[in-house]
Design a protein around this motif. Structure first.
Motif, mmCIF file in Angstrom:
data_model
loop_
_atom_site.group_PDB
_atom_site.id
_atom_site.type_symbol
_atom_site.label_atom_id
_atom_site.label_comp_id
_atom_site.label_asym_id
_atom_site.label_seq_id
_atom_site.Cartn_x
_atom_site.Cartn_y
_atom_site.Cartn_z
ATOM 1 N N GLU A 252 12.275 9.709 3.086
ATOM 2 C CA GLU A 252 10.838 9.544 2.867
ATOM 3 C C GLU A 252 10.584 8.775 1.570
ATOM 4 O O GLU A 252 9.760 7.856 1.511
ATOM 5 N N LYS A 253 11.320 9.160 0.521
ATOM 6 C CA LYS A 253 11.107 8.528 -0.783
ATOM 7 C C LYS A 253 11.568 7.074 -0.763
ATOM 8 O O LYS A 253 10.964 6.219 -1.406
ATOM 9 N N ARG B 75 11.449 5.112 1.778
ATOM 10 C CA ARG B 75 10.396 4.396 2.481
ATOM 11 C C ARG B 75 9.209 4.145 1.551
ATOM 12 O O ARG B 75 8.625 3.067 1.513
ATOM 13 N N GLU B 76 8.906 5.171 0.782
ATOM 14 C CA GLU B 76 7.782 5.065 -0.143
ATOM 15 C C GLU B 76 8.051 3.983 -1.196
ATOM 16 O O GLU B 76 7.183 3.162 -1.500
#
Lengths: 378, 533, 428
Positions: free
Chosen positions: C90-91, C93-94
């Motif tokens: 997730e990070k 991607r962020e």
């Protein structure tokens, strides 16, 4: 049938359903149809992120069903979630086929890597989507059934039950970590390519997965609600509030508990299955007892005993985590998260939704009024 | 082991030279000093060898200095730095005013260290100190260097001390067993000596019997091996039991504080592990202070840390109780959530204050090393932890049974409302109980700092096991916790050799799940209506 | 706007204000080039990864003092994936989509790398991975600046066999993919060198294993077969401290049974009393005790940055130093921050390592490194007892059946798993 699901739908429930249904259509539409430059465009990453939150929301609802309504504090719901996820992951692994690094048409990469010669028997069938979906329901459901069958019949309750559910997920954690188990050990299952022939990473697939998550969340909510407001649900709530008394009234308490527990586990399994393709990896850390405890906390934060609240809690806490772990907060986010848990338990014992409801009621009827929902007993 | 074989000549020479001291023909050793300066391990090894073979009068102090990193070299002269900081020319033994510039300690690696050991060991066979002779005999036993046999026999003939004699005889036997040209009768006798000795080293030596030995010899060896193996198997069972008790005592320490808070107050204290961590960090701070301000007290650091850890963790516990848990009376399961939050905060606080890496907590002398009872190797730190666990257990039991506050705690455990009606201030009892439980966790931290990481994650690794122990033993019963901790510890260690560490643990978890079905309230269940509430 | 409105509805009053506003905060001035740092600052891996975050911050600060890259200042974006593997994805991607970083330096465990891999492939960005790992991977978007097994394990075993005359081997590791693979490679290698099967003992323990009594006594027992025995340890991070404490207490001396470790560096030793461990070994591509001008300057800079005279340096930190220098050079060569151009520019780039050599990025996205063997000293540092020339990193091990015919070549073949026998690229 629709009466079972929709009877006495309260306002909160209706709003919730409307929002989720709206999201199911709106977000993929804004992602796919609106051009990337527009202010209304929703990036794929945001959509996947919200897909993840909604999976957590479904997990939270499943836990609230057993904890909020039946009084079973499961500290092992993460296990059912992870098992569902593994079932989906195994399907996705088989779909890779010969496109793996080593090009073996049958064996997943990690097995080639560890010199496995043939596919273990428990991997058979997972190349078929319907079979895998059946397993998503069946594996967590069966485990919950067997576990509950013993536990509820022997009247293991309260803290003891909580701790052995924790032992369950811990044992599974250790087992799945073992490379000899044939589930990829610590690395778990990853590098997925296709689902039902569509590229998992494609924008459209992600949009479809997101919509599917919304649909499943709605379905999960309706099933849970249907159970809760039915006659069976009344007995379940009675068990939560006074188990011995319910038993003495002639109800087979263990059967009611077993039913709710099994349904809840299946629901958690579905949440896990939807989670895996959107996140792209399933590994044993999902079994970690800390994850299950966190799920309990989502429910508590959102509002135990209210299904909408549980879902809300799942989304809010995870959204907070996303925000807190970036930027200047990154080294200190655990302080914020920890403080949130302490704050909510002390000052908002009914969670966000419960407290909001209370405030709402107070404003509407300044007089004492409003029969409060009976506080869940331990 | 060329060094060892050259010892024979060296020792013979040394005996000769002992008659005419001062006439030492040291020139043969000159090459050695150049080699010490070459900064190469093989040269250093060769230098040791030269010193020994040339029977250099300074050989013993030089090699000792080398072993301790006090031998300085680097191109020019080779210098010994004495333990009190003076400098001596290694070649002549003359004192120097100051160390010549550009010198660095001669570096060691394992092969050099072994050379040193062998050299010192070989020289030690004729040492006047009995303990050194025994060590030297042990060194020969391990190296089994046939060249040393005459020296060994010479030493044996002169030996008067019984223990040293036995050690020398075993060393001799070790050589004879492998020596194909020794008289068969002697070799069979040697096998017997090794069988007497009966440990793993003896087994290893027996197994090194050359394959082409005679049938009778082989038969004697096979009998001795199976004899030793049989005995060792028994000892090994004892060893596993000991490991189990030791693991059990660790579990007991970690869980017993929880048994109190959990049993008396029904608080599911997820921050319990962090109390253990606080205790461990208190130990670390105590040691840091001692290191910087009073190094002489280091051996007492743990004794000082014990009360401090109890107080610090206890105070934190009371603060948590007064600050948070107090508001959650009657909602025990929600304490799980709040204390989970507290545990996150405490972990991150420690991480911020002390950094995320492990901190070094040293072992005082009395807790280092091991001793042997028969074939049981018992490490001092484990022994002391068991003793400590028993002491803590006894003290807690005494508090609960013999003091007024203990009486009140028991009353509150059995029936909170009734106790309150009898005039017991349950709130105060709760605060003290929580403080006591947390303080005991702090004590566990002192013990765990000796065997585990002192890091912010320390507590997390014990919290689940602690809950298992408490629930298995039965909530609210100290004896239950004791029995549960010891049972789980021993079972774990008995399973481990067969099932491996992971499967053994899984098996135990499954066992606990099944056991709870049979006895839904643990081993020692509290009785009475209160438990239904 | 509408998504934010819906979020608001869902969040209610409690948190929404602060957090949603947080995500609305305008991104910092556009003139800077962002570099992502993806290392856990909390959870179990914080113990190892936090210093890597600091070293990156220091390098970026240093580069900015020199005027940045291509005339632009660099800006570090720090996130905390909290030792949680899905959160790593997730990070990542962020960082790539929201912060639009030009490259990411991060990950420690294999599983975290596996978790972010699909993200980097999908969004086409660059990851520099600084830790020694199991190999069997060569991805277009990843640059492996840590050691592959042939740059650590095999030279260490050779050293033991040659210098210590070891004939009997205990391969002890934590049960995950790095030790499993390394041990498989070593086993194949040892058997090929004529070591008998019964002279190899393989043992796996779970993560964070803390009770080593049984295993250490098993090792002692295994070591009494009359042949020189050594332990090759791939035991991971946290479990090492109790392992070494138990070794010390049970009196396993380096002169009897030496232990050579692949995951124990200066940082790990800082938490142990090393006096009983003197002489045990570690194999790395860098030690703090290496005496070169580059290294001494780096150590000085690091201590000043940490404002701590006791701060230690270790191998993965050096990997980041090399990786960052290579990235800067590649950007300058490509005259662009565009990932595609930088990825194409990177192979062939050379940067000095801290042990006195020049490391080179190879077409398989691994680098050349020297292999150093160090013995533990009483002060927690290592005494280098052996050093090889630069060894090129193998993406695919020659000692495993599945991968012996594979090579990674992103320059000529444009492929990470080219099969030299069939002449084709496997997989996707």
């Amino acid at each position: 049938m629709s009466r079972f699901f929709l009877q006495n739908m309260d306002k909160g429930g209706s709003i919730f359903l409307a929002i989720i249904a709206g999201l199911a259509i709106l977000i993929p539409a804004l992602n796919l149809l609106v051009p990337a430059g527009s202010a209304f465009h929703i990036p794929t990453s945001t959509m996947s992120l919200w897909g993840k939150y909604l999976c957590y929301a479904l997990l939270a609802i499943s836990l609230d069903l057993v904890w909020g309504y039946c009084g079973i504090l499961s500290l092992g719901h993460g296990a059912f979630f992870a098992l569902g996820g593994y079932a989906m992951g195994m399907y996705l692994m088989r779909q890779i086929g010969s496109r793996g690094t080593y090009g073996n048409p049958i064996l997943p990469d990690f097995m080639v890597f560890l010199n496995w010669q043939e596919l273990p028997w428990y991997w058979y069938g997972f190349s078929s989507f319907p079979f895998a979906m059946l397993m998503v329901l069946a594996v967590p459901g069966l485990l919950a059934f067997v576990f509950g069958w013993f536990a509820f019949r022997s009247r293991v309750t309260g803290v003891y039950l909580s701790i052995i559910t924790q032992a369950l997920t811990y044992a599974l954690l250790l087992a799945f970590f073992r490379n000899d188990m044939g589930f990829g050990g610590n690395n778990g299952l990853t590098d997925f390519k296709d689902i039902l022939g569509f590229n998992v990473q494609a924008q459209a697939t992600r949009a479809a997965l997101f919509s599917m998550t919304c649909v499943m969340l709605i379905a999960g909510f309706l099933i849970a609600r249907g159970i809760v407001v039915s006659k069976l649900g009344k007995v379940v709530i009675a068990i939560r509030d006074a188990e011995s008394r319910t038993r003495f009234l002639g109800y087979r308490v263990d059967r009611f508990k077993l039913f709710v527990f099994t349904v809840s586990a299946c629901m958690a399994g579905v949440a896990g299955a939807l989670y895996v393709p959107q996140v792209g990896i399933i590994n044993p850390s999902e079994f970690a007892p800390a994850n299950s405890i966190e799920t309990v906390i989502w429910v508590a934060v959102g509002g135990r005993g209210t299904l909408v609240g549980a879902a809300l809690g799942g989304v809010v806490v995870n959204y907070a985590k996303t925000v807190f772990t970036s930027g200047f907060m990154a080294p200190y986010w655990l302080f914020a998260l920890g403080a949130l848990f302490v704050f909510v338990t002390i000052f908002m014992p009914k969670g966000i939704l419960g407290t909001a409801q209370q405030l709402w009621e107070k404003r509407r009827k300044p007089a004492p009024a409003a029969t409060p929902e009976p506080a869940p007993a331990e | 082991m060329r060094i060892l074989s050259s010892l024979l000549r060296a020792l013979a020479l040394a005996t000769l030279l002992a008659l005419q001291p001062g006439a030492a023909a040291a020139q043969g050793g000159d090459d050695a000093f150049a080699r010490f300066g070459a900064d190469s391990f093989s040269d250093t090894n060769r230098a040791i060898e030269i010193l020994i073979t040339s029977a250099h009068p300074q050989a013993a102090p030089i090699i000792e200095a080398l072993a301790e990193g006090r031998l300085l070299a680097g191109g020019g002269p080779v210098v010994i730095r004495t333990t009190d900081g003076r400098f001596i020319d290694a070649r002549t033994g003359a004192a120097l005013a100051s160390a010549p510039p550009g010198l660095a300690p001669v570096r060691l690696n394992n092969s050099v260290r072994r050379g040193i050991q062998a050299a010192l060991g070989g020289l030690g066979l004729l040492d006047p100190d009995t303990a050194r002779r025994i060590l030297a005999a042990e060194a020969v036993f391990k190296s089994r260097d046939a060249a040393l046999l005459p020296v060994l026999e010479g030493a044996l003939a002169k030996e008067t001390d019984a223990r040293a004699k036995a050690a020398l005889r075993q060393a001799q036997a070790a050589i004879l067993v492998a020596k194909a040209d020794a008289p068969p009768f002697d070799r069979i006798a040697a096998i017997d000596v090794l069988r007497e000795r009966g440990d793993q080293d003896a087994l290893a030596t027996l197994r090194s019997l050359p394959a082409e030995s005679s049938a009778s010899l082989k038969e004697a060896q096979a009998r001795a091996v199976s004899d030793i193996e049989g005995k060792l198997a028994l000892w090994r069972a004892g060893q596993n039991l000991w490991y189990g008790l030791s693991l059990g005592s660790v579990l007991l320490l970690a869980a017993i504080g929880l048994a109190i808070t959990f049993g008396v107050m029904g608080v599911i204290n997820m921050a319990h592990g962090e109390m253990v961590m606080i205790g461990a960090y208190t130990t670390f701070i105590v040691q840091e202070v001692i290191r910087t301000s009073a190094p002489g007290l280091f051996d007492y650091s743990l004794l000082i840390a014990v009360p401090l850890a109890f107080i610090v963790a206890g105070l934190v516990g009371i603060a948590i109780e007064r600050g948070v848990i107090r508001f959650l009376y009657g909602r025990p399961l929600e304490t799980l959530l709040a204390t989970w939050g507290i545990s996150l905060i405490l972990q991150q606080a420690v991480r911020t204050a002390f950094g995320p890496t492990n901190r070094e907590v040293g072992a005082p002398n009395f807790m280092s090393g091991a001793f042997e009872i028969g074939q049981l190797a018992i490490t001092w730190n484990r022994l002391w932890i068991i003793v400590f666990a028993i002491l803590v257990f006894a003290a807690l039991l005494a508090i609960l049974k013999l003091t007024p506050i203990g009486l009140q705690m028991r009353a509150v455990t059995q029936n909170r409302r009734m106790a309150s009606a009898m005039g017991i201030r349950t709130g105060r009892v709760d605060a003290l109980t929580f403080g006591l439980g947390s303080g005991v966790a702090g004590l566990a931290g002192v013990a765990l700092s000796q065997i585990d990481n002192v890091s912010p994650n320390l507590g997390q690794s014990y919290i689940i096991d602690s809950f298992m122990v408490v629930v298995f033993g039965g909530v609210g019963n100290l004896w239950g916790t004791l029995v549960a901790a010891m049972t789980l510890g021993v079972a774990n260690k008995l399973l481990e050799p067969y099932a491996g560490a992971v499967l053994g643990k899984i098996a135990l978890l499954v066992f606990i799940i099944l056991f709870i079905q049979k006895r839904p309230r643990g081993l020692f269940a509290l009785k009475g209506r209160a438990v239904e509430a | 706007m509408s998504v934010n409105t819906t979020r608001r509805v869902m969040l209610g009053a409690a948190l929404a204000g602060a957090t949603v506003l947080g995500s609305w905060l305008p991104a910092a001035a556009q003139e800077t080039i962002k570099v992502g740092i993806l290392h856990s600052l909390s959870g179990t891996m914080a113990i190892s990864e936090t210093t890597l975050k600091d070293v990156m911050l220091m390098l970026i600060e240093e580069q900015n003092k020199k005027g940045g890259v291509l005339g632009k200042k660099l800006e570090a974006v720090v996130v905390d994936p909290a030792s949680n593997w899905p959160l790593f994805a997730e990070k990542a991607r962020e960082l790539i989509t929201k912060d639009k970083v030009s490259a990411v330096f991060g990950c420690w465990t294999s599983v975290s790398r596996k978790s972010v891999l699909p993200v980097f492939k999908e969004l086409n960005s660059i990851l520099f991975y600084p830790v020694q790992y199991e190999g069997e991977e060569s991805e277009r978007n990843v640059f492996y600046t840590g050691a592959a097994p042939n740059q650590q394990a095999i030279p260490a075993v050779d050293y033991l066999a040659k210098e210590e005359k070891v004939q009997r081997w205990v391969l002890a590791g934590t049960d995950y993919v790095y030790p499993r693979t390394t041990n498989k490679i070593l086993e194949a290698y040892l058997l090929a060198k004529g070591v008998a099967k019964e002279d190899i003992m393989i043992n796996y323990t779970p993560f964070g294993h803390s009770d080593w009594q049984t295993i250490v006594s098993d090792i002692k027992k295994f070591g009494t077969a009359g042949k020189k025995t050594a332990v090759v340890s791939t035991i991971n991070g946290d479990a090492n401290v109790p392992f070494y404490k138990e070794l010390g207490n049970q009196g396993v001396k380096a002169t009897d049974i030496p232990v050579v470790a692949f995951s124990v560096g200066e940082e790990e030793l800082a938490g142990i009393d090393t006096k009983p461990l003197v002489g045990h070994l570690a194999a790395w591509n860098y030690f703090q005790s290496v005496k070169t001008p580059e290294n001494e300057a780096f150590i000085k800079q690091w201590k000043a940055y940490k404002k701590n005279d006791k701060a230690v340096t270790n191998d993965p930190m050096e990997a980041h130093v090399i990786g960052f220098a290579m990235w800067v050079k590649a950007v300058e060569k490509a005259k662009s921050f565009d990932p595609d151009k930088v990825i194409d520019a990177l192979p062939g780039i050379e940067a000095p390592n801290l042990t006195g050599g020049i490391s080179k990025m190879l077409p398989n996205h691994h680098i050349t490194k020297p292999v150093l063997i160090g013995e533990i000293k009483a002060d927690g540092q290592f005494d280098v007892v052996s050093k090889t020339d630069l060894v090129p990193g193998d993406a695919w091990s020659k000692h495993l059946d599945g991968s012996k015919d594979l090579i990674g070549d992103w320059v000529e073949k444009k492929c990470g798993n080219f099969n030299v026998k069939s002449g084709k690229c496997g997989g996707a």
